[in-house]
Design a protein around this motif. Sequence first.
Motif, mmCIF file in Angstrom:
data_model
loop_
_atom_site.group_PDB
_atom_site.id
_atom_site.type_symbol
_atom_site.label_atom_id
_atom_site.label_comp_id
_atom_site.label_asym_id
_atom_site.label_seq_id
_atom_site.Cartn_x
_atom_site.Cartn_y
_atom_site.Cartn_z
ATOM 1 N N ALA A 362 0.648 -4.615 -5.445
ATOM 2 C CA ALA A 362 0.558 -3.764 -4.261
ATOM 3 C C ALA A 362 0.461 -4.588 -2.986
ATOM 4 O O ALA A 362 0.930 -4.167 -1.925
ATOM 5 C CB ALA A 362 -0.646 -2.842 -4.373
ATOM 6 N N THR A 363 -0.111 -5.776 -3.086
ATOM 7 C CA THR A 363 -0.379 -6.595 -1.898
ATOM 8 C C THR A 363 0.899 -7.026 -1.192
ATOM 9 O O THR A 363 0.946 -7.084 0.043
ATOM 10 C CB THR A 363 -1.190 -7.846 -2.293
ATOM 11 O OG1 THR A 363 -2.405 -7.430 -2.916
ATOM 12 C CG2 THR A 363 -1.514 -8.683 -1.082
ATOM 13 N N TRP A 364 1.951 -7.331 -1.932
ATOM 14 C CA TRP A 364 3.149 -7.881 -1.308
ATOM 15 C C TRP A 364 3.829 -6.888 -0.366
ATOM 16 O O TRP A 364 4.593 -7.278 0.520
ATOM 17 C CB TRP A 364 4.130 -8.381 -2.358
ATOM 18 C CG TRP A 364 4.830 -7.315 -3.163
ATOM 19 C CD1 TRP A 364 4.382 -6.735 -4.306
ATOM 20 C CD2 TRP A 364 6.106 -6.726 -2.892
ATOM 21 N NE1 TRP A 364 5.292 -5.810 -4.771
ATOM 22 C CE2 TRP A 364 6.360 -5.790 -3.912
ATOM 23 C CE3 TRP A 364 7.056 -6.891 -1.881
ATOM 24 C CZ2 TRP A 364 7.523 -5.015 -3.963
ATOM 25 C CZ3 TRP A 364 8.215 -6.132 -1.926
ATOM 26 C CH2 TRP A 364 8.440 -5.210 -2.960
ATOM 27 N N GLN A 365 3.543 -5.585 -0.531
ATOM 28 C CA GLN A 365 4.113 -4.573 0.363
ATOM 29 C C GLN A 365 3.097 -4.010 1.347
ATOM 30 O O GLN A 365 3.412 -3.083 2.097
ATOM 31 C CB GLN A 365 4.674 -3.402 -0.448
ATOM 32 C CG GLN A 365 5.939 -3.705 -1.212
ATOM 33 C CD GLN A 365 6.630 -2.439 -1.655
ATOM 34 O OE1 GLN A 365 7.340 -1.804 -0.876
ATOM 35 N NE2 GLN A 365 6.412 -2.056 -2.900
ATOM 36 N N SER A 366 1.891 -4.574 1.386
ATOM 37 C CA SER A 366 0.834 -4.003 2.219
ATOM 38 C C SER A 366 1.177 -4.033 3.707
ATOM 39 O O SER A 366 0.646 -3.239 4.489
ATOM 40 C CB SER A 366 -0.485 -4.739 1.964
ATOM 41 O OG SER A 366 -0.360 -6.098 2.309
ATOM 42 N N TRP A 367 2.063 -4.935 4.112
ATOM 43 C CA TRP A 367 2.446 -5.015 5.517
ATOM 44 C C TRP A 367 3.074 -3.724 6.012
ATOM 45 O O TRP A 367 3.040 -3.419 7.217
ATOM 46 C CB TRP A 367 3.412 -6.186 5.746
ATOM 47 C CG TRP A 367 4.699 -6.099 4.976
ATOM 48 C CD1 TRP A 367 4.963 -6.668 3.770
ATOM 49 C CD2 TRP A 367 5.893 -5.405 5.360
ATOM 50 N NE1 TRP A 367 6.248 -6.369 3.354
ATOM 51 C CE2 TRP A 367 6.831 -5.595 4.327
ATOM 52 C CE3 TRP A 367 6.259 -4.643 6.466
ATOM 53 C CZ2 TRP A 367 8.121 -5.047 4.367
ATOM 54 C CZ3 TRP A 367 7.534 -4.099 6.514
ATOM 55 C CH2 TRP A 367 8.446 -4.304 5.469
#
Length: 421
Positions: A362-367
């Motif tokens: 999930a972190t890689w798309q948090s932006w």
Amino acid sequence: MNTRTCTIYIGTLEVLRNRRRFQQIKMKRRQWLRLLLTVLIVIFSISFVVQMYIYSVGNYIKSKPMKYARRLQRNTPTRGVLIVTNYRSGSSFVGELFNQHPNVFYTYEPLVPVDLQNMTSIVDTLRSTLSCNFRNLTEDNSEIDKLKWTGQKCVMNNICFRTRTKELCSERFCAAPISCAKCRRVETHELNSICESKAISATKVIRLRSLSILETLMQDKKMDLKILHLIRDPRGIASSRKKLNNYNDMVGTCARMYNNVNLSLIKQPEWLKGRYKLIRYEDVAINPIKMVEKIYDFVGLDMTDSIRKWIHINTQGEISISKDARLKKMFMRRRKLIRIKYQQFKQLVLSDAYTTVRYSNATWQSWRKELNNSDTDAIQTQCKDVMKLFGYNLLHPETKQLVDFRILNPLASFDERTLTV
């Protein structure tokens, strides 16, 4: 006393004297025999112990050949891995993959105390770090003086960021190894010795502006050096930097990424062929086990069960206070200030900008949730060519593409072998 009696008396004394002499000789023989037997037993025992030690060491080396490869083959080139990336690109996690491996000595940001305008100093520092030839950090180093408290810690420990190298937080150096506290200074010969006991020396740098600086180092016949070039979606980098209030624009970062890949994969100089690998942070986040196996295969390391377990813990948002020095230190400090429960602390850790523990998928798309429309537009304009080159799809904020994850995946398929400028 008559003559006959004297003769008998003298004869008796002579017999007694001879018997006593014989008994003394016999006793001395027994003593010599006992001594000889003792010596033989000692020699046999020492021989047995030595043979058992050689046998056990031989079996251990056979079972873990990589760990002693450098120690047994002094004439072979020093094996090194250099992780090159930009600030806030996920390099702490990738670097930790090497720190956790039993056959690797890992160091963190060795270029911190180096004048980045001095190319010779940069190359010399990387060579000494990757070849296990560490030098003393002295207080008269002007670059260290500029670092203030961080520089003082570098000098005090004789290495910067010692808590990032697990061997330097062991019981050998620290009274409280789990939290890496109450540690004594690490002497230079100890650093070299620990480093030489490993198969590979690895380090991570974010301060290297151009790969071209490494040409002389890569051509050094005493070095067997490989480069891992870690890149990340510029939008993800910007979002991560904004959390630390350290974001202006991405022009310089994207230009550096473009120039380095243009050199390594498009121009392909001889000194980089077969010794350079490009990896995307997003691929590691989505499929960590598969990507780590590829990384290990490239540098010549084996995947272990302990590494698989570590990857699972650090990509599924699990935390272990008892086994992580930084987390334990952080938890104990918070407990002193406020009464905090484990679940509250877990959320605190997951939101920490410097932790390696994430829900990686999930972190890689948090932006997409953290950047506003104007920031996204600006970054995509500044880094359009780089994003296209690395397979990062452009999203249009005026539509729902930015917030609705079902509409468009910002990550396209990517193969470094098909790159064209």
